[in-house]
Structures are given as C-alpha cells and as structure tokens.
Design a protein around this motif. Structure first.
Motif, mmCIF file in Angstrom:
data_model
loop_
_atom_site.group_PDB
_atom_site.id
_atom_site.type_symbol
_atom_site.label_atom_id
_atom_site.label_comp_id
_atom_site.label_asym_id
_atom_site.label_seq_id
_atom_site.Cartn_x
_atom_site.Cartn_y
_atom_site.Cartn_z
ATOM 1 N N TYR A 138 -12.300 -1.393 1.807
ATOM 2 C CA TYR A 138 -12.555 0.023 2.060
ATOM 3 C C TYR A 138 -14.029 0.392 1.891
ATOM 4 O O TYR A 138 -14.680 0.838 2.834
ATOM 5 C CB TYR A 138 -11.688 0.891 1.152
ATOM 6 C CG TYR A 138 -12.083 2.349 1.212
ATOM 7 C CD1 TYR A 138 -11.898 3.081 2.379
ATOM 8 C CD2 TYR A 138 -12.673 2.992 0.123
ATOM 9 C CE1 TYR A 138 -12.272 4.415 2.457
ATOM 10 C CE2 TYR A 138 -13.050 4.318 0.188
ATOM 11 C CZ TYR A 138 -12.854 5.021 1.362
ATOM 12 O OH TYR A 138 -13.255 6.335 1.435
ATOM 13 N N ILE A 152 -6.566 2.609 6.699
ATOM 14 C CA ILE A 152 -6.411 1.223 6.243
ATOM 15 C C ILE A 152 -6.804 1.103 4.771
ATOM 16 O O ILE A 152 -6.086 0.526 3.957
ATOM 17 C CB ILE A 152 -7.271 0.277 7.106
ATOM 18 C CG1 ILE A 152 -6.927 0.452 8.588
ATOM 19 C CG2 ILE A 152 -7.068 -1.178 6.671
ATOM 20 C CD1 ILE A 152 -7.877 -0.222 9.531
ATOM 21 N N ALA A 155 -4.683 1.890 1.481
ATOM 22 C CA ALA A 155 -3.709 0.977 0.878
ATOM 23 C C ALA A 155 -4.068 0.666 -0.574
ATOM 24 O O ALA A 155 -3.175 0.434 -1.398
ATOM 25 C CB ALA A 155 -3.635 -0.318 1.685
ATOM 26 N N ALA A 158 -2.376 2.785 -2.951
ATOM 27 C CA ALA A 158 -0.920 2.740 -2.895
ATOM 28 C C ALA A 158 -0.335 1.607 -3.736
ATOM 29 O O ALA A 158 0.887 1.520 -3.900
ATOM 30 C CB ALA A 158 -0.459 2.605 -1.442
ATOM 31 N N PHE A 159 -1.186 0.743 -4.268
ATOM 32 C CA PHE A 159 -0.712 -0.409 -5.030
ATOM 33 C C PHE A 159 -0.164 -0.089 -6.441
ATOM 34 O O PHE A 159 0.683 -0.839 -6.942
ATOM 35 C CB PHE A 159 -1.819 -1.452 -5.170
ATOM 36 C CG PHE A 159 -2.003 -2.315 -3.953
ATOM 37 C CD1 PHE A 159 -1.012 -3.189 -3.546
ATOM 38 C CD2 PHE A 159 -3.173 -2.258 -3.222
ATOM 39 C CE1 PHE A 159 -1.175 -3.994 -2.427
ATOM 40 C CE2 PHE A 159 -3.355 -3.044 -2.098
ATOM 41 C CZ PHE A 159 -2.358 -3.921 -1.690
ATOM 42 N N PHE A 180 5.027 2.046 -2.332
ATOM 43 C CA PHE A 180 3.716 1.781 -1.728
ATOM 44 C C PHE A 180 3.579 2.551 -0.418
ATOM 45 O O PHE A 180 2.553 3.207 -0.167
ATOM 46 C CB PHE A 180 3.569 0.276 -1.485
ATOM 47 C CG PHE A 180 2.353 -0.116 -0.684
ATOM 48 C CD1 PHE A 180 1.171 -0.478 -1.320
ATOM 49 C CD2 PHE A 180 2.387 -0.128 0.708
ATOM 50 C CE1 PHE A 180 0.047 -0.838 -0.584
ATOM 51 C CE2 PHE A 180 1.271 -0.483 1.451
ATOM 52 C CZ PHE A 180 0.100 -0.845 0.801
ATOM 53 N N ALA A 181 4.597 2.480 0.443
ATOM 54 C CA ALA A 181 4.544 3.135 1.748
ATOM 55 C C ALA A 181 4.414 4.645 1.621
ATOM 56 O O ALA A 181 3.720 5.296 2.421
ATOM 57 C CB ALA A 181 5.794 2.780 2.553
ATOM 58 N N PHE A 184 0.846 5.314 0.843
ATOM 59 C CA PHE A 184 0.042 4.887 1.999
ATOM 60 C C PHE A 184 0.060 5.950 3.099
ATOM 61 O O PHE A 184 -0.978 6.268 3.691
ATOM 62 C CB PHE A 184 0.583 3.563 2.530
ATOM 63 C CG PHE A 184 -0.178 3.011 3.695
ATOM 64 C CD1 PHE A 184 -1.403 2.377 3.505
ATOM 65 C CD2 PHE A 184 0.327 3.122 4.984
ATOM 66 C CE1 PHE A 184 -2.113 1.873 4.589
ATOM 67 C CE2 PHE A 184 -0.376 2.621 6.071
ATOM 68 C CZ PHE A 184 -1.592 1.987 5.869
ATOM 69 N N THR A 187 -1.838 9.322 2.030
ATOM 70 C CA THR A 187 -3.296 9.288 1.874
ATOM 71 C C THR A 187 -4.067 9.900 3.042
ATOM 72 O O THR A 187 -4.992 10.692 2.813
ATOM 73 C CB THR A 187 -3.771 7.840 1.625
ATOM 74 O OG1 THR A 187 -3.129 7.343 0.450
ATOM 75 C CG2 THR A 187 -5.283 7.787 1.432
#
Length: 302
Positions: A138, A152, A155, A158-159, A180-181, A184, A187
């Motif tokens: 990023y 992108i 992510a 999102a971890f 996570f999704a 994601f 965001t």
C-alpha cells in the motif's frame, strides 16, 4: 519536504517527547484495528488463556502502530504539504525520519516475534503479512501510483480479525475470512468519503485518490456500489454461525443506513454529506464488531 528541510526544522524544534512517538503510532486508527482483532478472538471457537489473549491484543496494537510509524516515515514529504497531516511529528521536525523508521521497524519485528513465541506462529505470520502488505504494497507501491490504492491496499486493515481468530484456533477458516471481507469492502467507501472533502490536499500532494483522478461523481457511484456489496458481507457471520439474531438485525439496519449515506453523498453538491458518511462509517464498523463481541460475552447470547 526533503530530508534537508526536515533537518533544518529539527534544529529549531523542541526535542521529541513520548507523546510524539505515540502520535507516530496513529493511535486513533490503532484503536479500531485493535478492537476488530479482539473481536476475532472473542468469536473464534476455542479458548485462550486471558494472559495470552492480552499478549495477542498487545501485539496486534504494536504491529498496527509500527505500520503507522513506517508509513509516516515514508510519506513525510507528502504529509508536509497536506493540511490534515502537516502537524505530524516528522514534518514539524519533532522526530527525525531515521528515528521514526528505526522505531517502527523495531516495534514491527518485536510484535511478530512475541506473537509467535507467546501465542502461535500462524497468528504471527498473518501479523507479519499485514505489516508487510501495508508498508510495501500500500504505502510504497500503490498509494502514489493508482486510484485503486485504497481498494487493494485496504486489505492490510482487514487482517486483524483473522489474526485474533488465528491466535485462538491456530488457523484460518471461512468465518475468519468473512470478517476479513467485511472490513475489506468497508474500507473504500470509508476512505473515499474522506478523500471527497480532502481532495485538494491529495491533489497538492500528488496522491492519485479516486476523486482527484476520476472526479467526485465517479467516486460517489463507487461508494454506493461498495455499500451495496457490503450488505451481504455484513450478514455473512450470522449464516456462518458466529453471530446471532441481534447481530443480524444490527447488520441489516446499519447496512441500510450506510447505503442511505452513500445515496445522500451521490445526490449532494457540497461536502457535508461526505463528512457525515465518513463519521458514520467509523461508527458502523465499531457497532458491528461490538454486536459480535456482545453476543459472545452474554451467556446464551445466541
């Protein structure tokens, strides 16, 4: 701002305080990261000793803060020309760039090692992946090159639920991927709402955020699309068996309110709805994960 300029400012600036180094960790961002990581631990099947759980949460916090410090080190030039970030410790000369980098790298390595030794190496590996993704993918690669940077690169943020889940279970499964999704997909509309009313800042800094490159109308349509995609993602935890009816009801109501915010932004001709959507987006994510935690904290919550 060049390093030489920073050094000149540093000569006249007061020496760094503990507060300056805390600011490098982006504590406001860290707080939401830590909470979602904690939620992942709470909803995961199994049990983790309270002491080890505390260590895991601390490692998630330190890892997130380390990523923020390295991000501030790398982005010190654009931070200096953006109103929102110009008062950060490095642009103002309160912390030297090399000190910030060393601070961030030390904390990142320490967080991963402690997580691995004290908890398990799966959680440590995901923590390392999140840090590396945020710094290299990023911050250094995407942010200054593409308007899809936050899609992108998001992510990385999102971890944390996956890290918390892995801390308890020692692995990753569909339910943790669903958490996570959720983050994601949350965001892009969250950050694009900010980018809409801060587009002048990003334009001056040369950061190709979507409103700068594609314009506000395209950005607003994309925000609405992501809030619609978020609706099924937010209710997925219920159907995967890690959330109850209170969460389901909350996810539906909050999701529809988020869509309504996006519709208001789409129809707006000023920045007020975007500012309101940015504020609501933070509340939205906090309340969703608070419902998850609350259901598991209350006996018979399901």
């Amino acid at each position: 701002m060049t390093d030489l300029t920073v050094q000149r400012v540093s000569a006249d600036a007061p020496s760094a305080t503990v507060g300056d180094f805390i600011e490098l960790l982006k504590p406001r961002v860290m707080s939401l990261v830590v909470f979602t990581g904690f939620a992942g631990m709470v909803v995961a099947p199994g049990h983790l000793h309270p002491l080890l759980a505390s260590v895991a949460v601390l490692c998630i916090a330190v890892g997130a803060g380390a990523s923020g410090a390295i991000n501030m080190w790398y982005d010190r030039d654009i931070d200096a020309v953006m109103t929102r970030t110009a008062r950060r410790p490095i642009p103002t000369g309160r912390v030297a760039p090399d000190e910030a980098l060393a601070f961030g790298v030390f904390l990142a390595v320490a967080a991963v090692l402690v997580m691995g030794v004290a908890v398990n190496w799966v959680a440590a590996g995901i923590l390392a992946l999140a840090t590396l993704f945020y710094v290299f993918v990023y911050t250094m690669w995407l942010k200054r090159r593409t308007p899809q940077n936050i899609v992108i690169g998001g992510a990385a943020g999102a971890f944390p639920p996956m890290i918390g889940w892995a801390a308890v279970t020692g692995g990753v499964d569909v339910a943790s991927i669903a958490l996570f999704a959720l983050i994601f997909l949350w965001t892009p509309p969250h950050f694009w709402a900010l980018a809409l009313f801060r587009s002048g800042d990003y334009a001056r800094a040369g950061v190709p955020m979507l409103p700068v490159v594609e314009g506000p109308e395209t950005t607003k349509r994309q925000m609405l699309l992501y809030t619609l995609l978020l609706l099924p993602a937010a209710v997925a935890p219920f159907f995967l068996g890690i959330a109850g009816y209170a969460y389901l009801a909350g996810a539906v109501v909050l999701g529809l309110l988020f869509v309504l915010c996006a519709v208001r932004v789409l129809k707006s001709t000023d920045d007020k709805p975007a500012k309101q959507m940015f504020g609501f987006s933070i509340l939205y994510l906090f309340l969703l994960f608070a419902l998850l935690v609350g259901e598991h904290a209350v006996p018979g919550g399901f």
